[in-house]
Scaffold this active site. Structure first.
Site, PDB file in Angstrom:
ATOM      1  N   ASP A 122       4.018  -4.823  -8.327  1.00 27.37           N
ATOM      2  CA  ASP A 122       3.189  -3.418  -7.392  1.00 27.37           C
ATOM      3  C   ASP A 122       3.712  -2.361  -7.759  1.00 27.37           C
ATOM      4  O   ASP A 122       3.097  -0.680  -7.796  1.00 27.37           O
ATOM      5  CB  ASP A 122       2.872  -3.225  -5.540  1.00 27.37           C
ATOM      6  CG  ASP A 122       5.056  -3.131  -5.541  1.00 27.37           C
ATOM      7  OD1 ASP A 122       5.112  -4.890  -5.687  1.00 27.37           O
ATOM      8  OD2 ASP A 122       5.663  -2.329  -4.588  1.00 27.37           O
ATOM      9  N   ASN A 123       4.384  -2.614  -8.933  1.00 23.61           N
ATOM     10  CA  ASN A 123       5.135  -0.907  -9.265  1.00 23.61           C
ATOM     11  C   ASN A 123       4.935  -0.985 -11.184  1.00 23.61           C
ATOM     12  O   ASN A 123       5.752  -0.931 -11.536  1.00 23.61           O
ATOM     13  CB  ASN A 123       6.709  -1.235  -9.825  1.00 23.61           C
ATOM     14  CG  ASN A 123       7.136  -0.751  -7.943  1.00 23.61           C
ATOM     15  OD1 ASN A 123       6.904  -0.180  -7.417  1.00 23.61           O
ATOM     16  ND2 ASN A 123       8.813  -1.139  -7.328  1.00 23.61           N
ATOM     17  N   GLY A 130       1.122  -1.243  -0.236  1.00 24.58           N
ATOM     18  CA  GLY A 130       0.229  -0.067  -0.186  1.00 24.58           C
ATOM     19  C   GLY A 130       0.579   1.377   0.674  1.00 24.58           C
ATOM     20  O   GLY A 130       1.646   1.064  -0.167  1.00 24.58           O
ATOM     21  N   ASP A 163       7.991   4.786 -10.870  1.00 19.41           N
ATOM     22  CA  ASP A 163       8.494   4.854  -9.736  1.00 19.41           C
ATOM     23  C   ASP A 163      10.224   4.319  -9.840  1.00 19.41           C
ATOM     24  O   ASP A 163      10.541   3.177  -9.653  1.00 19.41           O
ATOM     25  CB  ASP A 163       7.675   3.264  -9.066  1.00 19.41           C
ATOM     26  CG  ASP A 163       8.062   3.405  -7.788  1.00 19.41           C
ATOM     27  OD1 ASP A 163       8.912   4.231  -6.880  1.00 19.41           O
ATOM     28  OD2 ASP A 163       7.301   2.504  -6.668  1.00 19.41           O
ATOM     29  N   ARG A 212       4.296  13.252  -8.167  1.00 17.30           N
ATOM     30  CA  ARG A 212       4.616  12.656  -9.855  1.00 17.30           C
ATOM     31  C   ARG A 212       2.762  12.700 -10.471  1.00 17.30           C
ATOM     32  O   ARG A 212       2.318  12.852  -9.712  1.00 17.30           O
ATOM     33  CB  ARG A 212       4.629  11.435 -10.033  1.00 17.30           C
ATOM     34  CG  ARG A 212       5.163  10.006 -10.490  1.00 17.30           C
ATOM     35  CD  ARG A 212       4.899   8.748 -10.236  1.00 17.30           C
ATOM     36  NE  ARG A 212       5.840   7.988  -8.957  1.00 17.30           N
ATOM     37  CZ  ARG A 212       6.222   7.386  -7.984  1.00 17.30           C
ATOM     38  NH1 ARG A 212       5.285   6.730  -8.048  1.00 17.30           N
ATOM     39  NH2 ARG A 212       7.196   7.197  -7.867  1.00 17.30           N
ATOM     40  N   GLY A 265       2.461   3.531   1.750  1.00 11.20           N
ATOM     41  CA  GLY A 265       3.315   3.918   2.508  1.00 11.20           C
ATOM     42  C   GLY A 265       3.694   4.996   3.061  1.00 11.20           C
ATOM     43  O   GLY A 265       4.146   5.282   4.176  1.00 11.20           O
ATOM     44  N   ARG A 266       4.492   6.156   1.715  1.00 12.71           N
ATOM     45  CA  ARG A 266       5.147   7.194   1.877  1.00 12.71           C
ATOM     46  C   ARG A 266       4.078   8.132   0.960  1.00 12.71           C
ATOM     47  O   ARG A 266       5.003   8.883   0.766  1.00 12.71           O
ATOM     48  CB  ARG A 266       6.225   7.145   1.763  1.00 12.71           C
ATOM     49  CG  ARG A 266       6.902   6.029   0.506  1.00 12.71           C
ATOM     50  CD  ARG A 266       8.266   6.571   0.485  1.00 12.71           C
ATOM     51  NE  ARG A 266       9.178   5.649  -0.702  1.00 12.71           N
ATOM     52  CZ  ARG A 266      10.449   5.303  -0.460  1.00 12.71           C
ATOM     53  NH1 ARG A 266      11.370   7.015  -0.277  1.00 12.71           N
ATOM     54  NH2 ARG A 266      10.382   4.506  -1.521  1.00 12.71           N
ATOM     55  N   ASP A 285       9.617   5.312   7.657  1.00 17.83           N
ATOM     56  CA  ASP A 285       9.278   6.788   8.112  1.00 17.83           C
ATOM     57  C   ASP A 285       7.809   7.732   6.874  1.00 17.83           C
ATOM     58  O   ASP A 285       8.098   8.810   7.566  1.00 17.83           O
ATOM     59  CB  ASP A 285      10.351   7.442   8.149  1.00 17.83           C
ATOM     60  CG  ASP A 285      11.381   8.049   7.347  1.00 17.83           C
ATOM     61  OD1 ASP A 285      10.948   7.321   6.414  1.00 17.83           O
ATOM     62  OD2 ASP A 285      12.262   8.267   7.120  1.00 17.83           O
TER      63      ASP A 285
HETATM   64  P1  AMP Z   1       8.583   0.240  -3.437  1.00 22.09           P
HETATM   65  O1  AMP Z   1      10.287  -0.441  -3.660  1.00 22.09           O
HETATM   66  O2  AMP Z   1       9.573   2.356  -3.479  1.00 22.09           O
HETATM   67  O3  AMP Z   1       8.365   0.702  -5.143  1.00 22.09           O
HETATM   68  O4  AMP Z   1       8.256   0.375  -1.907  1.00 22.09           O
HETATM   69  C1  AMP Z   1       7.202  -1.093  -1.584  1.00 22.09           C
HETATM   70  C2  AMP Z   1       6.810  -0.876  -0.026  1.00 22.09           C
HETATM   71  O5  AMP Z   1       7.665  -0.396   0.776  1.00 22.09           O
HETATM   72  C3  AMP Z   1       5.800   0.486  -0.212  1.00 22.09           C
HETATM   73  O6  AMP Z   1       4.385  -0.139  -0.049  1.00 22.09           O
HETATM   74  C4  AMP Z   1       6.142   1.937  -0.060  1.00 22.09           C
HETATM   75  O7  AMP Z   1       5.021   2.470   0.449  1.00 22.09           O
HETATM   76  C5  AMP Z   1       6.300   1.248   1.288  1.00 22.09           C
HETATM   77  N1  AMP Z   1       7.797   2.018   1.920  1.00 22.09           N
HETATM   78  C6  AMP Z   1       9.260   2.578   1.065  1.00 22.09           C
HETATM   79  N2  AMP Z   1       9.899   3.415   1.582  1.00 22.09           N
HETATM   80  C7  AMP Z   1       9.134   3.397   3.164  1.00 22.09           C
HETATM   81  C8  AMP Z   1       9.793   4.523   4.225  1.00 22.09           C
HETATM   82  N3  AMP Z   1      10.170   5.506   4.070  1.00 22.09           N
HETATM   83  N4  AMP Z   1       8.662   4.401   4.338  1.00 22.09           N
HETATM   84  C9  AMP Z   1       7.248   3.412   4.522  1.00 22.09           C
HETATM   85  N5  AMP Z   1       6.480   3.046   3.587  1.00 22.09           N
HETATM   86  C10 AMP Z   1       7.828   2.998   2.209  1.00 22.09           C
HETATM   87 MG    MG Z   2       6.545   1.542  -5.605  1.00 15.30          MG
END
Ligand code: AMP
Ligand code: MG
Length: 485
Positions: free
Chosen positions: A265-266, A100, A275, A189, A102-103, A135
């Site tokens: 998810d990407n 989901g 992403d 974005r 997360g940031r 975070d």
């Molecule tokens: P990503 O690798 O950027 O596609 O992120 C994978 C998952 O990790 C997604 O659910 C992001 O929202 C979550 N995520 C990545 N970095 C953070 C962060 N610093 N704080 C909270 N969630 C994160």
């Molecule tokens: Mg992602």
């Protein structure tokens, strides 16, 4: 508060706040998202505003102030709710139901002047119910890297999201993969959609075919509207998604781009690239080049990308088969390889100077070019740029003239593979009229810019930012990328 009720302060003159936001995703109901609030940051220093996107929003860059960017995309003033989207996904082959936004969140959706619906999605805007231990923040270097990736890919003809803005937010972050403490940023974005394959996978996991159907109808209505009235619109949607993804991955491969984290998810449901985390442009043609340091088994290495995208499309069949017959899904996916090969060949031939080349020369030239690149380990981008830079009508005279003023390729007689490539290229040039040479030179120049976003280039602009807060090299690099210099 609706837009009409926005108080008549300075902010009501903010053109971003008076845009006509469409609550397309919000109208689906809260099975698909959670309402969240943005973090409050100690600072908002605008580091990047992408003025080239503003006309698409019907805005004149000259009337949009830096303060408007800060108030909208740093302080997140505005009336519509911010939505953290719910999704799951296969990460490095393992199903993860703990994902989901997360940031980030969906700040709003806007109909562009081109008639397309666009998302403003944030990255680094604070914690949400999906942050787990994170975070909710984005490092400044992460923001810089995503801005650059999107601009570079866009200029190379890759269908990609772009960054609308990126600002520094004054926090100190701790990260294992950057010298820490490190600076923070929030990025916005602009993309065609943030609905991912994983958005559907979550609904399958929750055993909610009703919600899959509703989401699929939404996707077709907004992102495949030409199919909306077809009797077999669902099967046609999947067939078109296969085509879009096959073309996208061909664009990455020709651009020498390694996305690095091709988890489901990407993967966007619109077939757009987005992403950009630990991505890299390949320095040389190495099929096993792997961009993410944590990709221990090279799952997402350069040459695996087409197969991985195909696999991700296959996994998407699981949720979709609640709506689409299995035979139609299989027939759709069966086209992937043909779409991919045709697009990859077309794009590579353009890099070699040819808008069109007949079969079987096209096949022969492409496979020999790959052999040269792999065997010589000449810079992937340098090879094509040198072709563009040194191309001459004299190349028609004899094979030994080809690239002979360039020291990046083997000397004549030093490599049988390269010599054979010169013989073939020479033969193909002689199938054209001398008058066509100007067009070939133009094609080479158009598809092979000098500036390439290799990792050392990114580091060379990051150093002045990190050491002296000097952003000039960053802006100059973007200008070069945007002008295909
Ligand atoms: P990503 O690798 O950027 O596609 O992120 C994978 C998952 O990790 C997604 O659910 C992001 O929202 C979550 N995520 C990545 N970095 C953070 C962060 N610093 N704080 C909270 N969630 C994160
Ligand atoms: Mg992602």
């Amino acid at each position: 508060m609706t837009l009409a009720e926005t108080p008549n302060t300075e902010d009501s003159l903010n053109p971003f706040l008076t845009l006509n936001y469409e609550a397309a995703l919000a109208s689906l109901g809260d099975d698909y998202y959670d309402e969240v609030k943005a973090a409050e940051f100690p600072q908002h220093i605008l580091r990047w505003r992408n003025d080239s996107l503003l006309p698409k929003l019907g805005l004149n860059p000259q009337v949009v102030k830096d303060e408007d960017f800060i108030n909208t995309f740093g302080k997140f003033q505005g009336s519509q709710p911010c939505l953290a989207l719910r999704y799951h996904g296969y990460q490095f082959g393992e199903y993860n139901p703990q994902l989901g936004d997360g940031r980030g969140f969906l700040y709003g959706q806007i109909r562009g002047t081109d008639g397309e619906l666009y998302d403003f999605g944030t990255k680094g805007s604070g914690r949400t119910p999906y942050s787990r231990g994170g975070d909710g923040m984005l490092t400044l270097k992460g923001g810089v890297r995503e801005v650059l990736a999107a601009e570079a890919l866009h200029q190379l003809g890759v269908r990609t999201s772009r960054c609308l803005s990126m600002m520094e937010t004054g926090l100190s972050l701790w990260r294992g993969d950057e010298p820490s403490p490190t600076r923070s940023s929030v990025m916005v974005r602009m993309s065609s959609s943030h609905i991912r394959f994983g958005t559907f996978e979550r609904l399958y996991f929750l055993q909610r075919p009703d919600l899959i159907q509703k989401l699929l109808d939404h996707v077709i209505e907004h992102y495949y509207p030409h199919l909306a009235h077809e009797p077999d619109k669902y099967a046609l949607f999947y067939a078109e998604l296969v085509q879009r993804v096959a073309k996208l991955v061909a664009q990455w491969m020709a651009a020498g781009f390694c996305h690095a984290v091709l988890n489901t998810d990407n993967m966007s449901i619109t077939g757009e690239s987005f992403d950009y985390g630990p991505y890299a442009f390949i320095p040389t043609y190495d099929p096993y080049f792997t961009a993410a340091y944590f990709d221990y088994y090279k799952r997402y290495c350069y040459a695996h990308q087409p197969g991985i995208c195909q696999l991700n499309l296959e996994m998407l069949q699981q949720p979709l088969k609640a709506i689409i017959p299995q035979t139609a899904l299989e027939a759709g996916l069966a086209q992937f390889s043909d779409y991919y090969s045709a697009e990859y060949q077309t794009l590579m031939l353009k890099k070699l100077g040819f808008e069109q080349l007949s079969f079987p020369e096209a096949d022969e030239l492409l496979s020999l070019t790959i052999k040269v690149l792999q065997d010589s380990q000449v810079g992937y981008h340098q090879f094509f740029y040198e072709m563009a830079r040194t191309f001459s009508v004299k190349w028609r005279d004899e094979p030994g003239c080809i690239l002979n003023s360039s020291d990046c390729v083997p000397a004549s007689g030093a490599s049988a593979i390269f010599d054979n490539w010169c013989i073939l290229y020479h033969k193909i040039l002689n199938n054209f009229d001398p008058d066509d040479m100007g067009r070939i030179a133009q094609t080479l120049a158009h598809y092979n810019p000098q500036t390439v976003l290799l990792r050392p280039v990114i580091e060379s602009i990051w150093e002045p930012i990190a050491q002296e807060d000097n952003w000039q090299p960053f802006y100059e690099l973007i200008k070069k990328l945007q002008s295909r210099d």
